[in-house]
Design a protein around this motif. Structure first.
Motif, PDB file in Angstrom:
ATOM      1  N   ALA A  69       8.496  49.231   6.596  1.00 53.36           N
ATOM      2  CA  ALA A  69       7.095  48.899   8.200  1.00 53.36           C
ATOM      3  C   ALA A  69       7.604  48.039   9.324  1.00 53.36           C
ATOM      4  CB  ALA A  69       6.690  47.531   7.624  1.00 53.36           C
ATOM      5  N   LYS A  70       7.392  48.008  10.460  1.00 49.53           N
ATOM      6  CA  LYS A  70       7.892  48.770  11.278  1.00 49.53           C
ATOM      7  C   LYS A  70       6.905  47.109  12.873  1.00 49.53           C
ATOM      8  CE  LYS A  70      10.753  50.814  11.539  1.00 49.53           C
ATOM      9  NZ  LYS A  70      12.126  50.294  10.748  1.00 49.53           N
ATOM     10  N   THR A  71       6.075  46.547  11.966  1.00 46.38           N
ATOM     11  CA  THR A  71       4.900  44.869  13.114  1.00 46.38           C
ATOM     12  C   THR A  71       5.112  43.423  11.820  1.00 46.38           C
ATOM     13  OG1 THR A  71       4.012  46.843  14.730  1.00 46.38           O
ATOM     14  CG2 THR A  71       3.230  44.432  14.491  1.00 46.38           C
ATOM     15  N   VAL A  72       5.529  42.896  12.609  1.00 50.98           N
ATOM     16  CA  VAL A  72       4.859  41.590  12.113  1.00 50.98           C
ATOM     17  C   VAL A  72       3.873  40.847  12.910  1.00 50.98           C
ATOM     18  CG1 VAL A  72       5.685  38.905  11.059  1.00 50.98           C
ATOM     19  CG2 VAL A  72       7.072  40.716  10.514  1.00 50.98           C
ATOM     20  N   LEU A  73       2.962  40.965  12.506  1.00 54.13           N
ATOM     21  CA  LEU A  73       1.863  40.383  13.296  1.00 54.13           C
ATOM     22  C   LEU A  73       1.595  38.697  12.317  1.00 54.13           C
ATOM     23  CD1 LEU A  73      -0.954  41.534  14.252  1.00 54.13           C
ATOM     24  CD2 LEU A  73      -2.202  41.207  13.137  1.00 54.13           C
ATOM     25  N   GLN A  74       2.173  38.292  13.298  1.00 51.13           N
ATOM     26  CA  GLN A  74       2.044  36.248  13.611  1.00 51.13           C
ATOM     27  C   GLN A  74       0.765  35.832  13.738  1.00 51.13           C
ATOM     28  OE1 GLN A  74       5.747  34.423  15.230  1.00 51.13           O
ATOM     29  NE2 GLN A  74       6.241  33.320  13.455  1.00 51.13           N
ATOM     30  N   SER A  75       0.351  36.185  12.697  1.00 54.11           N
ATOM     31  CA  SER A  75      -0.937  35.449  12.679  1.00 54.11           C
ATOM     32  C   SER A  75      -1.531  33.838  12.347  1.00 54.11           C
ATOM     33  CB  SER A  75      -2.374  36.310  12.262  1.00 54.11           C
ATOM     34  OG  SER A  75      -1.945  36.641  10.444  1.00 54.11           O
ATOM     35  N   GLN A  88      16.010  40.451  14.769  1.00 49.84           N
ATOM     36  CA  GLN A  88      17.603  40.738  15.162  1.00 49.84           C
ATOM     37  C   GLN A  88      18.021  42.446  14.079  1.00 49.84           C
ATOM     38  OE1 GLN A  88      19.959  37.659  13.953  1.00 49.84           O
ATOM     39  NE2 GLN A  88      20.072  36.691  16.294  1.00 49.84           N
ATOM     40  N   ALA A  89      16.796  42.269  13.050  1.00 49.99           N
ATOM     41  CA  ALA A  89      16.993  43.830  12.075  1.00 49.99           C
ATOM     42  C   ALA A  89      15.546  44.522  12.821  1.00 49.99           C
ATOM     43  CB  ALA A  89      16.232  43.351  10.885  1.00 49.99           C
ATOM     44  N   GLY A  90      14.867  44.551  14.003  1.00 52.85           N
ATOM     45  CA  GLY A  90      14.525  45.858  15.016  1.00 52.85           C
ATOM     46  C   GLY A  90      13.070  45.956  14.802  1.00 52.85           C
ATOM     47  N   ILE A  91      12.710  44.369  14.461  1.00 49.49           N
ATOM     48  CA  ILE A  91      11.822  44.544  13.841  1.00 49.49           C
ATOM     49  C   ILE A  91      10.307  43.642  14.688  1.00 49.49           C
ATOM     50  CG2 ILE A  91       9.681  44.156  11.871  1.00 49.49           C
ATOM     51  CD1 ILE A  91      11.771  45.944  11.179  1.00 49.49           C
ATOM     52  N   GLN A  92       9.056  44.213  15.491  1.00 49.98           N
ATOM     53  CA  GLN A  92       8.844  43.523  16.000  1.00 49.98           C
ATOM     54  C   GLN A  92       7.766  42.322  15.820  1.00 49.98           C
ATOM     55  OE1 GLN A  92       6.006  46.617  17.886  1.00 49.98           O
ATOM     56  NE2 GLN A  92       5.218  45.516  20.089  1.00 49.98           N
TER      57      GLN A  92
END
Length: 328
Positions: free
Chosen positions: A223-229, A284-288
């Motif tokens: 997956a490409k997005t971490v929604l840091q809620s 750093q692994a390229g995940i937003q």
């Protein structure tokens, strides 16, 4: 002949003491669903080592991580029968049996893991432990924390509406089920060990997790997005079988409770440092990583609150204590 008899009696007595001491030693079996590298497993291991030392070898702990003894529901059943001695498990499973525990998962009850650790050691959370012997057949030894909950998604998540209709892997228990139901998501329970492949094949679109699980299970690869809620804390609780507890002396009970609480408490400091390091590794692994706050969820949070205030009065007590923690 008399000398031989005396020698034989001495040897028999020594053997009885030796093997009698070995027989009295007990290895407590402790189960977890998280991997052996997880901080909860490491805390359990450290607790067992100190228990062995402090008890003079009377007690040790054998740790069974990664769900070797079954799901948390299964382990709780084993605790109730005495087939399992101890467990470090999420309070989620207890919320299925003792609804008041669901209040610990109120959205935005605390800001971070430090506040979570302090709230869990407060009067309201501690009073919940008193319900466990009668309602669940177990003894609550203390709480610890994991990282704050967030969302890892395989789809763009620019607004809360984007979650509507999506399949989100959750831990299946009422507070979280209600939260994602209000968001319009299709809650999809499954073991954490299955999530990596499920994200890859589209069985789920996202996962409710913390940074540690995302990193250690390499879920970020799918997956490409971490929604840091940071929308919920996710406590761990140390439990002991009520049947086993009843057989212990007061001295042994006090020691086991003291050490369980000590090592569960240590998780707060661990996660305080680890979250920042893990987030850096993920980026750093390229995940937003996209930070969002309560406003992202709109009126869904109040809807959750209104429903749960009717289910458990302890939520209001926790909110009052948590408000005190927010003061400078």
């Amino acid at each position: 002949m008399k000398r031989t008899t005396r020698l034989l009696c001495t040897l028999v007595s020594a053997a009885a003491l030796l093997f009698g001491g070995a027989a009295s030693a007990k290895d407590l079996r402790l189960g977890l669903i998280v991997p052996g590298t997880h901080a909860w497993s490491q805390a359990a291991q450290a607790m067992g080592e100190e228990l062995k030392e402090r008890s003079g070898g009377k007690y040790g702990v054998v740790v069974f991580p990664a769900g070797q003894l079954g799901s948390e529901a299964r382990m709780l059943q084993q605790l109730q029968t005495g087939a399992l001695d101890m467990a470090f498990m999420t309070t989620a499973e207890l919320a299925n049996r003792v609804p008041d525990f669901g209040a610990l998962f109120a959205p935005y009850l605390v800001r971070d893991v430090v506040q979570a650790g302090r709230l869990l050691n407060g009067p309201a959370a501690q009073s919940l432990l008193e319900q466990l012997p009668a309602k669940a057949g177990v003894v609550g030894l203390g709480y610890g924390v994991a990282g704050m909950r967030l969302l890892l998604n395989a789809f763009p998540t620019d607004s809360v509406e984007a979650i509507n209709g999506r399949k989100i892997r959750i831990t299946p228990f009422p507070p979280v089920q209600d939260f994602y139901r209000l968001l319009g998501a299709a809650s999809t329970p499954m073991p954490v060990t299955d999530v990596y492949d499920a994200l890859a094949n589209g069985q789920v679109d996202g996962v409710d997790a913390d940074l540690e699980l995302i990193w250690k299970l390499r879920l970020y690869e799918r997956a490409k997005t971490v929604l840091q809620s940071n929308h919920m804390m996710f406590p761990v609780i140390g439990l002991m079988s009520g049947r086993v507890w009843a057989q212990l002396s007061e001295e042994d009970r006090a020691l086991i409770r003291e050490l369980s609480r000590k090592h569960l408490d240590s998780l707060t400091g661990h996660y305080e440092m680890a979250e920042a390091e893990t987030q850096m590794s993920i980026e750093q692994a390229g995940i937003q990583v996209v930070p969002v706050g309560p406003e992202f969820f709109g009126d869904k949070l109040q809807q959750w609150e209104d429903a749960w205030l009717k289910k458990t009065p302890v939520l209001a007590e926790l909110r009052r204590e948590a408000a005190g923690l927010q003061q400078p």
